[in-house]
Design an enzyme around this catalytic site. Sequence first.
Site, PDB file in Angstrom:
ATOM      1  N   LYS A  39       0.832  -1.201   0.000  1.00 44.58           N
ATOM      2  CA  LYS A  39       0.000   0.000   0.000  1.00 44.58           C
ATOM      3  C   LYS A  39       0.872   1.260   0.000  1.00 44.58           C
ATOM      4  O   LYS A  39       0.671   2.163  -0.812  1.00 44.58           O
ATOM      5  CB  LYS A  39      -0.918  -0.012   1.229  1.00 44.58           C
ATOM      6  CG  LYS A  39      -1.964   1.097   1.209  1.00 44.58           C
ATOM      7  CD  LYS A  39      -2.647   1.228   2.564  1.00 44.58           C
ATOM      8  CE  LYS A  39      -3.581   0.089   2.868  1.00 44.58           C
ATOM      9  NZ  LYS A  39      -4.939   0.300   2.376  1.00 44.58           N
ATOM     10  N   ARG A  50      -3.128   2.857   8.847  1.00 44.41           N
ATOM     11  CA  ARG A  50      -3.437   1.545   8.252  1.00 44.41           C
ATOM     12  C   ARG A  50      -2.186   0.693   8.134  1.00 44.41           C
ATOM     13  O   ARG A  50      -1.091   1.206   7.908  1.00 44.41           O
ATOM     14  CB  ARG A  50      -3.977   1.722   6.829  1.00 44.41           C
ATOM     15  CG  ARG A  50      -5.345   2.332   6.718  1.00 44.41           C
ATOM     16  CD  ARG A  50      -5.765   2.298   5.250  1.00 44.41           C
ATOM     17  NE  ARG A  50      -7.187   2.496   5.083  1.00 44.41           N
ATOM     18  CZ  ARG A  50      -7.735   3.687   4.839  1.00 44.41           C
ATOM     19  NH1 ARG A  50      -6.975   4.766   4.748  1.00 44.41           N
ATOM     20  NH2 ARG A  50      -9.031   3.786   4.694  1.00 44.41           N
TER      21      ARG A  50
END
Length: 893
Positions: free
Chosen positions: A33, A103
């Site tokens: 990510k 995250r």
Amino acid sequence: MGDGANVETKWVYSFGGGSSDGSAALKNLLGGKGANLAEMASLGLPVPPGFTLTTEVCTAYYDLEESYPGGLDAEVDEALKALEQKTGKVFGDAANPLLVSVRSGARASMPGMMDTVLNLGLSEVTVQGLAAKAGERFAYDSYRRFIQMYSNVVLGLRHDTFEYILDDYKDSQGFELDTEMEAGDWKEIVSQYKAAVQDKLGKPFPDDAREQLWGAIGAVFGSWMNDRAILYRKLNDIPAEWGTAVNVQSMVFGNMGETSATGVAFTRDPSTGGNTFYGEFLTNAQGEDVVAGIRTPAPISRARADELKSDEAPLEEVMPRVYKQLTDVADTLEAHYRDMQDIEFTVEDGVLYMLQTRNGKRTAAAALKIAVDMAKEGLISEDEAILRLEPAQLDQLLHPTISPSAKRDVVVKGLPASPGAAVGQVVFDSNEAAHLAEAGRAVILVRVETSPEDIHGMHAARAIVTARGGMTSHAAVVARGMGRPCVCGAGNLQIDTEAGVFRVGGREVKKGEIITVDGAEGEVLFGEVEMQQPDLSGDFGVLMAWADKVRKLNVRTNAETPADVNVAKEFGAEGIGLCRTEHMFFDAERIPVVRSMILAGSKEGREAALEKLLPMQRSDFEEIFRIMGEQPCTIRLLDPPLHEFMPHSEAEMQEVAASSGMDIKALKAQADALHESNPMLGHRGCRLGITYPEIYAMQARAIFEAAVAVASETGAKPVPEVMIPLVGTRKELDILKAVVDTAAKAVFSETGTVLDYLVGTMIELPRAALRAGQIAETAEFFSFGTNDLTQTTLGISRDDAGRFLTSYEEQGIYEKDPFVTIDQDGVGELVRMAAERGRATRSGIKLGICGEHGGDPASVIFCHNIGLDYVSCSPYRVPIARLAAAHAVLNKG
Ligand code: PEP
Ligand code: MG
């Protein structure tokens, strides 16, 4: 903070605002990510700015017994400062607060395994600032969401603690929906939530933004070691040392009213591979709402909405300008990454933001179509297209499948042991399955479990279902080898063979009733469900042709029935690597003749029986030669011990005694005498051939007569390769090669036709591998029989249910089932050594493999690397081997 860290190490990478410290190339360091956020920001795409704590922080955190490496806090402070500058907001500020999401992001995607916190930075003070900008109702709704999420992820409180509070409150106000809640209601909920935290933990909910941030970072690193994540890594071979990164990113809100939205999209259809934009979205929602499934998302495009017959307005119509921008971004991303992308986006008050991109997961069919299309579009090369498809994935494409639109009434769920789907009538007995199949009926064999005695029934059945056994049970392994769909371990099935019925969940299915088996899903369905046949032309044919251009290994098949040989040829087999002649003797008409041959007390008696078998064998071989034309056919002479052909049950004994006129006692004594206590190593293979050379002489004659007959019938010259099993020394081969050569000479002189042929041997005993140098003085080819070679090298066989020692795998004594993958525990070493010794004696000796490993992609690559000429595998694995052989070439260097 811990010490011992390298001061040179950069722990934090910033992204966004038109530049990034990192890039997609730093995936190992930044996680998938983080690396892709950095890459997207560098491409100038609209990414909310943020920063990534590297996977090295995670590793250091665990090395330092859960404390952070020195220098990290300073780097985080610096990154926060930069983030404040980029966003023009201030972390913890009352008037203009910066809010962030925190995250996880590992190297390999681990969907849903680790933790996320949104809206971080909200407090009694900052909520005012948010309220001033976005309204009080929105601000307090966000705040209560944050308290719930943070309390769950970081403070370890249960979700339902908060859900009860909200439900009670709504009840007390007579509200049904969250939309009825006003600013004051959410404010009240916030204070009740905080009171609950104080009550449960004896301390207040943290009000300081930095304290919140470090709490969330710690929770994400901590979640790397939660049970779910550990199990997921184990199942997917992800090492614990990889660690996860933590992404801290400025919040954008998809839930700021009807001009905001959030969604997920794929640049191509991940289930069919079609080149259409695919996805769904929700207006006025945050990312979790899409995943949580509380509201049903709407389709992204008009085309998708029509396809789904959806009444919902697509994004294309709700926000046409954003939609256009999104499809432009999708095009940019696909062209940049040169692969189908799975993207997440948020629209905040009409402005599009990209939150994630990664290579999208896809079905095998989609992988195939996307690879071929992208190569044709010039986006990737043909070689890259070949590498985009995992050979094992092909298995899904080679079997008929249930039509996606079919209605499914599920009888029972088990393990998806062997893919493909089939329809047929329920049968509980293997003999019955074989009889019915012979009469042209489609049958599904349903058993508690299977054993080698069920092979004929399994072969006859269209699919197999068992109540017991796992993915490596006998049923599963054999079914995969045969290309039969199989569901195994359907534990809820109660099979009552006596009554001819199985029961499950209060329902009953009787013998003879029709069911459908979906091996890919592991489901048994009532009735006949609509199927679709695999398409071997089209994209499949194109990709396989590309693979064929690249590969060096030839691919043959293990087959003996004309049906199997035909299937293999359609799948691209370039010859037969193993025709097991004993299978031809089990036929109902032939077995009595075989038995009379075995029971004959004299050579003359045996020869008389063999005389009857000769034309039968000849016609078998004729059919095979006819199908294979001038491609080589390796035919193995009789291999198993003779007791396998003897009657087993009392009833069969009676029958054989009656028809042969033999005394039943004498018959039983004979059968006992023949019984091998160790059938793997006993009187079988070449040993039998040496004791009874007339058997091999008959088989050799049948082969050459058939070859000559087909040559004169078709004009094509068959290429027989006669193979002697279980050889351990050159002497054995010398004796039997002479038998074969004599038969060939005789047939050629009788018919006046001379054909080329080879005589060679299997290398399936460690002794043969050791003696390969001498054996090659006589052998014109070697074929590695790695089934027997694995058993004899390891001293371990599969059990009667086909299972390898599961405890050994579980305890890591063998990493993988050595019956599946060759290059471990000595088997591969023996093969490599025997190949070298064989070549040293006879340069150019033909080398192949015909054990099960010939269809295992990793083993195929091994065979390529040691320079074998071909691999041979069961018909349904032929395309897998072709693709693996191409991968072997392309992955080099
Ligand atoms: C082998 O041993 O690898 C082989 C192919 O022969 P079979 O499986 O028939 O013993
Ligand atoms: Mg063998």
